[in-house]
Design a protein around this motif. Sequence first.
Motif, PDB file in Angstrom:
ATOM      1  N   ASP A 146       3.150  -1.171   6.734  1.00 22.55           N
ATOM      2  CA  ASP A 146       3.868  -1.447   5.493  1.00 22.55           C
ATOM      3  C   ASP A 146       5.354  -1.576   5.835  1.00 22.55           C
ATOM      4  N   ASN A 147       6.001  -2.632   5.373  1.00 18.74           N
ATOM      5  CA  ASN A 147       7.435  -2.777   5.646  1.00 18.74           C
ATOM      6  C   ASN A 147       8.296  -2.301   4.476  1.00 18.74           C
ATOM      7  N   GLY A 148       7.756  -1.408   3.663  1.00 11.36           N
ATOM      8  CA  GLY A 148       8.528  -0.811   2.573  1.00 11.36           C
ATOM      9  C   GLY A 148       8.991  -1.822   1.546  1.00 11.36           C
ATOM     10  N   ASP A 149       8.122  -2.762   1.180  1.00 13.76           N
ATOM     11  CA  ASP A 149       8.447  -3.796   0.200  1.00 13.76           C
ATOM     12  C   ASP A 149       9.663  -4.612   0.637  1.00 13.76           C
ATOM     13  N   GLY A 150       9.776  -4.841   1.936  1.00 14.14           N
ATOM     14  CA  GLY A 150      10.858  -5.659   2.481  1.00 14.14           C
ATOM     15  C   GLY A 150      12.077  -4.860   2.907  1.00 14.14           C
ATOM     16  N   ALA A 151      12.056  -3.522   2.714  1.00 12.21           N
ATOM     17  CA  ALA A 151      13.200  -2.680   3.110  1.00 12.21           C
ATOM     18  C   ALA A 151      13.413  -2.734   4.615  1.00 12.21           C
ATOM     19  N   VAL A 152      12.334  -2.840   5.375  1.00 11.20           N
ATOM     20  CA  VAL A 152      12.402  -2.999   6.826  1.00 11.20           C
ATOM     21  C   VAL A 152      12.092  -4.470   7.086  1.00 11.20           C
ATOM     22  N   ALA A 153      13.071  -5.245   7.487  1.00 11.51           N
ATOM     23  CA  ALA A 153      12.909  -6.693   7.656  1.00 11.51           C
ATOM     24  C   ALA A 153      12.202  -7.014   8.965  1.00 11.51           C
ATOM     25  N   LYS A 154      10.971  -6.505   9.096  1.00 12.52           N
ATOM     26  CA  LYS A 154      10.144  -6.759  10.270  1.00 12.52           C
ATOM     27  C   LYS A 154       8.754  -7.160   9.812  1.00 12.52           C
ATOM     28  N   PRO A 155       8.012  -7.831  10.677  1.00 10.92           N
ATOM     29  CA  PRO A 155       6.629  -8.152  10.332  1.00 10.92           C
ATOM     30  C   PRO A 155       5.791  -6.875  10.298  1.00 10.92           C
ATOM     31  N   CYS A 156       4.662  -6.941   9.640  1.00  9.67           N
ATOM     32  CA  CYS A 156       3.689  -5.853   9.673  1.00  9.67           C
ATOM     33  C   CYS A 156       2.682  -6.177  10.769  1.00  9.67           C
ATOM     34  N   SER A 157       2.401  -5.206  11.629  1.00  7.39           N
ATOM     35  CA  SER A 157       1.438  -5.446  12.701  1.00  7.39           C
ATOM     36  C   SER A 157       0.599  -4.200  12.933  1.00  7.39           C
ATOM     37  N   TYR A 158      -0.604  -4.423  13.472  1.00 10.34           N
ATOM     38  CA  TYR A 158      -1.526  -3.324  13.744  1.00 10.34           C
ATOM     39  C   TYR A 158      -2.499  -3.776  14.819  1.00 10.34           C
ATOM     40  N   LYS A 159      -2.803  -2.862  15.759  1.00  9.88           N
ATOM     41  CA  LYS A 159      -3.808  -3.154  16.781  1.00  9.88           C
ATOM     42  C   LYS A 159      -5.140  -2.583  16.321  1.00  9.88           C
ATOM     43  N   LEU A 160      -6.067  -3.460  16.042  1.00 11.81           N
ATOM     44  CA  LEU A 160      -7.392  -3.097  15.566  1.00 11.81           C
ATOM     45  C   LEU A 160      -8.314  -2.878  16.749  1.00 11.81           C
ATOM     46  N   LYS A 161      -8.938  -1.706  16.816  1.00  9.14           N
ATOM     47  CA  LYS A 161      -9.873  -1.403  17.909  1.00  9.14           C
ATOM     48  C   LYS A 161     -11.247  -1.135  17.376  1.00  9.14           C
TER      49      LYS A 161
END
Length: 161
Positions: A146-161
């Motif tokens: 979660d990027n905090g509704d845009g508060a953190v100007a980064k993409p959302c990423s996750y490594k799915l295993k």
Amino acid sequence: MGEIVRKTTTAVALALAAALLTGCGGADGTGGSAGDKGDAGAGKTPTAEQPTEKPAGKPADEGGAAHEVTIEVTGKGQTMIMYTLDESKTETVTLPWKRTATITPEGAEKQVGRLVIVTPGHSQGEDGMLKAAGCTITVDGKKVADNGDGAVAKPCSYKLK
């Protein structure tokens, strides 16, 4: 006015491409800070992807458990997004936007993970100014990025295993 929109769109596209190429996001795979902003995109043009079937004769131990993965981008207006879910794609969408797919990690993905990423563009803020759009990734009903509704100007990423 059209030239400003074109230049803004080009700048957003370049920024999104740079973010994807540099692998921005949390080192732990969370892609940003936690913060539940609710289900703003619920009921608005979700697209469910059908799971792919394993080829016949494939050993059962090669595939991992199937996971339902949802990526969302929140905000108002239209924006360009890039994402990797069941495919890698760049498209212009109307916000809020959501995409869901069933993903089964296979082979090395079970050990090292399969990267799921969504890079949102900008959306119109309450004051009419452009701001980073919000993004979330949910796996099996649990929010994992979660990027905090845009508060953190980064993409959302996750490594799915």
